[in-house]
Design a protein around this motif. Structure first.
Motif, short mmCIF file in Angstrom:
data_model
loop_
_atom_site.label_atom_id
_atom_site.label_comp_id
_atom_site.label_asym_id
_atom_site.label_seq_id
_atom_site.Cartn_x
_atom_site.Cartn_y
_atom_site.Cartn_z
N LEU A 136 0.81 -1.22 0.00
CA LEU A 136 0.00 0.00 0.00
C LEU A 136 0.84 1.26 0.00
O LEU A 136 0.32 2.36 -0.21
CB LEU A 136 -0.92 0.02 1.23
CG LEU A 136 -2.12 -0.92 1.19
CD1 LEU A 136 -2.91 -0.80 2.48
CD2 LEU A 136 -3.02 -0.62 -0.02
N ARG A 137 2.15 1.11 0.28
CA ARG A 137 3.03 2.28 0.43
C ARG A 137 2.51 3.14 1.58
O ARG A 137 1.93 2.64 2.54
CB ARG A 137 3.15 3.08 -0.87
CG ARG A 137 3.45 2.26 -2.11
CD ARG A 137 4.67 1.39 -2.01
NE ARG A 137 4.96 0.74 -3.30
CZ ARG A 137 5.70 -0.34 -3.42
NH1 ARG A 137 6.22 -0.91 -2.34
NH2 ARG A 137 5.92 -0.87 -4.61
N LEU A 187 -5.33 2.82 -2.14
CA LEU A 187 -6.10 2.03 -1.17
C LEU A 187 -7.52 1.71 -1.65
O LEU A 187 -7.98 0.58 -1.49
CB LEU A 187 -6.11 2.76 0.18
CG LEU A 187 -6.84 2.06 1.33
CD1 LEU A 187 -6.27 0.67 1.59
CD2 LEU A 187 -6.76 2.92 2.60
N PRO A 188 -8.24 2.66 -2.26
CA PRO A 188 -9.60 2.34 -2.72
C PRO A 188 -9.64 1.22 -3.76
O PRO A 188 -10.68 0.54 -3.88
CB PRO A 188 -10.10 3.66 -3.33
CG PRO A 188 -9.30 4.71 -2.65
CD PRO A 188 -7.95 4.10 -2.45
N GLU A 189 -8.55 1.02 -4.50
CA GLU A 189 -8.54 -0.05 -5.50
C GLU A 189 -8.56 -1.43 -4.84
O GLU A 189 -9.07 -2.39 -5.44
CB GLU A 189 -7.30 0.09 -6.40
CG GLU A 189 -7.21 1.42 -7.11
CD GLU A 189 -8.46 1.69 -7.95
OE1 GLU A 189 -8.73 0.90 -8.88
OE2 GLU A 189 -9.16 2.69 -7.66
N ASN A 220 -7.94 -4.87 -11.04
CA ASN A 220 -8.61 -5.84 -11.91
C ASN A 220 -8.31 -7.29 -11.59
O ASN A 220 -8.64 -8.18 -12.37
CB ASN A 220 -8.25 -5.55 -13.37
CG ASN A 220 -6.75 -5.46 -13.63
OD1 ASN A 220 -5.94 -5.66 -12.73
ND2 ASN A 220 -6.38 -5.16 -14.86
N THR A 221 -7.72 -7.57 -10.43
CA THR A 221 -7.33 -8.95 -10.10
C THR A 221 -8.49 -9.93 -10.18
O THR A 221 -8.36 -11.01 -10.76
CB THR A 221 -6.67 -9.01 -8.71
OG1 THR A 221 -5.27 -8.75 -8.85
CG2 THR A 221 -6.84 -10.37 -8.06
N SER A 250 0.44 -6.78 -5.47
CA SER A 250 0.15 -5.54 -6.18
C SER A 250 1.05 -4.44 -5.62
O SER A 250 1.04 -4.17 -4.41
CB SER A 250 -1.32 -5.17 -6.02
OG SER A 250 -1.64 -4.02 -6.76
N ALA A 251 1.84 -3.82 -6.49
CA ALA A 251 2.94 -2.96 -6.04
C ALA A 251 2.94 -1.65 -6.82
O ALA A 251 3.47 -1.59 -7.94
CB ALA A 251 4.27 -3.67 -6.20
N PRO A 252 2.33 -0.61 -6.28
CA PRO A 252 2.25 0.65 -7.02
C PRO A 252 3.57 1.42 -7.04
O PRO A 252 4.22 1.59 -6.01
CB PRO A 252 1.18 1.44 -6.25
CG PRO A 252 1.28 0.92 -4.85
CD PRO A 252 1.64 -0.54 -4.98
#
Length: 346
Positions: free
Chosen positions: A16-17, A26-28, A270-271, A248-250
């Protein structure tokens, strides 16, 4: 099958960083996932129980209005980690695991472990209290080819650790090889493995053929097609040892798209649609609930979510944004490279 209802899924490996980036991404995750194991490789990292509690409060404060989401916290293992602090963190019920990064293996891992004998006492304490150890399973020695790092790690680090501390519960995170699949299956009920969305879809050709594709570059790096197929078989098998950890790594685009781009694929958006596509293609939709919603809670000794998610397949291709706009910069959403016809019902 054109419709499936499963317990609301969880993500057992999520970045989430912090700060503006966390606010943006976060909302994703909270849109679809009830819980997530939150990676601790911030700068500075989440090392102590106090660090974890403070980070958890920042996550909760950033939740979108009405979101139902439980961040499951993780401590970053260093050679100075205090076993008593680990036990105290576990006793809160809010810190669910400790993360082992071999020093230099991935993003913000420079403070990780070099001498594994120095963390033996932590492993022994974790075995006594039943706290899982999450492992980034790659060696970092320069002479080992990057495509072989996972297999060498299993042989030279993971297996010796488990032989010395046989009761230690271990999650092999983001496995990428047939060797990883085979070892996970050999380990009994103290060993499990997460598999990412993107490693079920891409192989190393996707990164390199026709030009370098920085948004497909991740660590561990995608491997040959034979390894991707082994991961697909494992994920869709229903085997309780395997469950979803998106990793998942933004990263902001300007940090991905330059001469030394960051590692990571952003798949939070989209996972679930991509997983439905993968499982559908294998004729294994009936196993999706185990992989995304049931096997993970069972290993972590947590209850299955009571809320549900319904996915529907239509003739209309799914749409999602190309990028998530954050105050830290735009983040590119993972593109599978093919149309997806599965949709998450609102």
């Amino acid at each position: 099958m054109t419709q499936i209802t499963i317990p609301r899924p969880d993500d057992w490996h999520l970045h989430l960083r912090d700060g503006a980036m966390m606010q943006g991404v976060l909302p994703e995750t909270t849109r679809h996932f009830a819980r997530a194991i939150i990676m601790p490789n911030l700068v500075p990292p989440v090392v102590t129980a106090a660090d974890a509690m403070a980070y958890r409060e920042r996550i909760l404060a950033a939740l979108p209005e009405g979101a139902q989401f439980d961040p499951l916290m993780v401590l970053y293992l260093t050679e100075d980690t205090d076993p008593a602090d680990v036990a105290a963190a576990h006793a809160t019920g809010l810190v669910k695991s400790v993360k082992l990064y071999p020093a230099g293996a991935t993003t913000n891992s420079h403070g990780g472990v070099r001498d594994f004998d120095k963390v033996r006492a932590v492993f022994e304490t974790m075995a006594e209290i039943g706290m899982p150890l999450c492992m980034h399973g790659e060696v970092t020695t320069p002479e080992v080819d990057i495509f072989d790092r996972e297999a060498v790690f299993i042989e030279t680090i993971l297996d010796p650790i488990r032989r010395k501390t046989p009761d230690l519960r271990v999650v092999m995170e983001h496995i990428t090889t047939k060797q990883g699949v085979d070892y996970a299956r050999s380990g009994g009920d103290t060993l499990a493995a997460t598999i990412t969305t993107h490693h079920l879809i891409i192989n190393r050709n996707h990164i390199l053929v026709g030009g370098i594709k920085p948004h497909y570059y991740c660590l561990p790096v995608a491997k040959r097609e034979e390894h991707r197929l082994a991961l697909v078989e494992a994920a869709t098998s229903g085997d309780a040892r395997f469950f979803l950890g998106t990793d998942s790594a933004p990263h902001a685009d300007h940090l991905k798209e330059h001469a030394c781009g960051c590692a990571g694929c952003f798949t939070a958006t989209n996972t679930m649609q991509l997983l439905a596509h993968v499982f559908d293609a294998q004729g294994k939709l009936d196993e999706l609930a185990k992989f995304a919603s049931q096997n993970g809670p069972a290993f972590y000794r947590l209850p299955e979510n009571t809320a549900q998610m319904t996915l529907v397949k239509t003739d209309e291709a799914a749409q999602w944004p190309d990028k998530i706009m954050t105050e830290a910069g735009p983040v590119t959403v993972f593109d599978p490279g093919f149309p997806v016809y599965w949709h998450v019902q609102p």
